[in-house]
Enzyme design. Structure first.
Site, PDB file in Angstrom:
ATOM      1  N   TYR A 275       5.080   5.462  15.316  1.00 45.15           N
ATOM      2  CA  TYR A 275       3.774   4.811  15.226  1.00 45.15           C
ATOM      3  C   TYR A 275       2.662   5.773  15.646  1.00 45.15           C
ATOM      4  O   TYR A 275       1.635   5.897  14.949  1.00 45.15           O
ATOM      5  CB  TYR A 275       3.769   3.570  16.108  1.00 45.15           C
ATOM      6  CG  TYR A 275       2.512   2.745  16.028  1.00 45.15           C
ATOM      7  CD1 TYR A 275       2.232   1.974  14.901  1.00 45.15           C
ATOM      8  CD2 TYR A 275       1.604   2.720  17.085  1.00 45.15           C
ATOM      9  CE1 TYR A 275       1.083   1.203  14.832  1.00 45.15           C
ATOM     10  CE2 TYR A 275       0.456   1.953  17.029  1.00 45.15           C
ATOM     11  CZ  TYR A 275       0.196   1.201  15.891  1.00 45.15           C
ATOM     12  OH  TYR A 275      -0.948   0.443  15.830  1.00 45.15           O
TER      13      TYR A 275
ATOM     14  N   VAL B 240       0.811  -1.219   0.000  1.00 45.09           N
ATOM     15  CA  VAL B 240       0.000   0.000   0.000  1.00 45.09           C
ATOM     16  C   VAL B 240       0.844   1.268   0.000  1.00 45.09           C
ATOM     17  O   VAL B 240       0.326   2.358  -0.251  1.00 45.09           O
ATOM     18  CB  VAL B 240      -0.982   0.037   1.193  1.00 45.09           C
ATOM     19  CG1 VAL B 240      -1.962  -1.122   1.116  1.00 45.09           C
ATOM     20  CG2 VAL B 240      -0.240   0.063   2.521  1.00 45.09           C
TER      21      VAL B 240
ATOM     22  N   ALA C 180       2.693   9.039  15.619  1.00 40.44           N
ATOM     23  CA  ALA C 180       2.562  10.095  14.611  1.00 40.44           C
ATOM     24  C   ALA C 180       1.751   9.615  13.418  1.00 40.44           C
ATOM     25  O   ALA C 180       0.880  10.333  12.906  1.00 40.44           O
ATOM     26  CB  ALA C 180       3.946  10.565  14.171  1.00 40.44           C
ATOM     27  N   SER C 181       2.020   8.388  12.984  1.00 44.20           N
ATOM     28  CA  SER C 181       1.298   7.869  11.818  1.00 44.20           C
ATOM     29  C   SER C 181      -0.175   7.661  12.124  1.00 44.20           C
ATOM     30  O   SER C 181      -1.050   7.975  11.305  1.00 44.20           O
ATOM     31  CB  SER C 181       1.938   6.556  11.348  1.00 44.20           C
ATOM     32  OG  SER C 181       1.736   5.508  12.277  1.00 44.20           O
ATOM     33  N   LYS C 182      -0.482   7.134  13.309  1.00 48.92           N
ATOM     34  CA  LYS C 182      -1.867   6.833  13.649  1.00 48.92           C
ATOM     35  C   LYS C 182      -2.658   8.101  13.992  1.00 48.92           C
ATOM     36  O   LYS C 182      -3.859   8.196  13.690  1.00 48.92           O
ATOM     37  CB  LYS C 182      -1.917   5.829  14.799  1.00 48.92           C
ATOM     38  CG  LYS C 182      -1.409   4.442  14.417  1.00 48.92           C
ATOM     39  CD  LYS C 182      -2.234   3.820  13.291  1.00 48.92           C
ATOM     40  CE  LYS C 182      -1.865   2.379  13.041  1.00 48.92           C
ATOM     41  NZ  LYS C 182      -2.731   1.717  12.013  1.00 48.92           N
TER      42      LYS C 182
ATOM     43  N   ASN D 217      -6.645  -0.897   6.516  1.00 50.88           N
ATOM     44  CA  ASN D 217      -6.205  -1.606   7.714  1.00 50.88           C
ATOM     45  C   ASN D 217      -4.704  -1.883   7.732  1.00 50.88           C
ATOM     46  O   ASN D 217      -4.129  -2.057   8.811  1.00 50.88           O
ATOM     47  CB  ASN D 217      -6.967  -2.935   7.828  1.00 50.88           C
ATOM     48  CG  ASN D 217      -6.386  -3.844   8.886  1.00 50.88           C
ATOM     49  OD1 ASN D 217      -6.528  -3.625  10.084  1.00 50.88           O
ATOM     50  ND2 ASN D 217      -5.675  -4.886   8.446  1.00 50.88           N
TER      51      ASN D 217
ATOM     52  N   SER E  26      -5.550   3.743  15.804  1.00 45.93           N
ATOM     53  CA  SER E  26      -5.127   3.086  17.033  1.00 45.93           C
ATOM     54  C   SER E  26      -5.419   4.017  18.197  1.00 45.93           C
ATOM     55  O   SER E  26      -5.543   5.234  18.012  1.00 45.93           O
ATOM     56  CB  SER E  26      -3.621   2.797  16.975  1.00 45.93           C
ATOM     57  OG  SER E  26      -3.108   2.417  18.227  1.00 45.93           O
TER      58      SER E  26
END
Length: 252
Positions: A154, A63, A156-158, A89, A141
């Site tokens: 993690y 992705v 920051a991305s979520k 997802n 999350s």
């Protein structure tokens, strides 16, 4: 009642965990489902298991790569029809203090989790807008709602996914497309168990559950049920929401 009879659903990261159980739940509700993941062997094995429940298409793809995303979306449309539901997802997790993070590690987490959500949404959204209908559910999350030590990339991305969800929901609200997010906490998935000797799994799950107000971690099926609710007609007046599925952990 098969709530998604005849609808086409694309689930990224569909070879295991939350993605697999979400794909299975959609199939059981009558949908035709395409799943994608990076690892061909695991993806094809998941596709064979899911085929017992309905019409499923397994397409290998990353992705974080625009060309892969375009190919996955094109093949889904050709084989199954216009995409009614997109479930973003696919994701990766990294526990590492910021000062030890390499640029490559930072980029990988952001590329899969956040950029991947953007690329898949950008590829699917025009068709939804033309037909003035569709639902996008992003898997964020509880780490996108509250911070946690050692997971800066993690988080920051979520968190980016949560605000992307809200901004896009406003952008397309009057054009028939809804955009929402689920924010799972600890979930008993292969990702959670990776690297643990089999004899330590039960102790690890018990330790994690002790930090959750409800006293237990979630199953992938429990998260999948929330995804289906947000994608379905029961949630027809919900958009821009980020729903925690974390046993109360983010409420503290």
């Amino acid at each position: 009642m098969r709530r998604f009879e005849g609808r086409v659903v694309l689930v990224t990261g569909g070879s295991s965990g939350i993605g697999f159980e979400t794909a299975k739940a959609f199939l059981e509700e009558g949908a035709k489902v395409a799943i994608t993941a990076r690892h061909a062997a695991r993806l094809n094995a998941a596709g064979r298991r899911l085929a017992r429940h309905g019409t499923v298409l397994a397409i290998r793809g990353d992705v974080s790569k625009a060309a892969d995303v375009r190919r996955v979306v094109s093949r889904t449309r050709q084989a199954l029809g216009p995409i009614d539901v997109l479930v973003n997802n696919a994701g990766v997790y990294l526990y590492k203090p910021l000062v030890q993070l390499s640029e490559r590690e930072w980029d990988r987490v952001l590329d899969v989790n956040l950029k991947g959500t953007f690329l898949c949404t950008r590829a699917v959204l025009p068709g939804m807008l033309r037909r003035r209908r569709g639902a996008i559910v992003n898997v964020s999350s509880d780490s996108g709602l509250v911070g946690s030590e050692g997971t800066t990339a993690y988080c920051a991305s979520k968190a980016g996914i949560v605000l992307m969800t809200k901004a896009l929901a406003l952008e397309v609200a009057a054009r028939g497309v809804r955009v929402n997010a689920v924010c799972p906490g600890e979930v008993d998935t292969p990702m959670l168990r990776v690297g643990l000797p089999s004899g330590l799994v039960r102790a690890k799950l018990r330790d994690l559950a002790a930090g959750i107000p409800m006293g237990r971690i979630a199953t992938p099926e429990q998260v999948a049920r929330v995804v289906l609710f947000l994608a379905g007609d029961e949630a027809s007046h919900i958009t821009g929401a980020a729903i925690p599925v974390d046993g109360g952990a983010s409420a503290a």
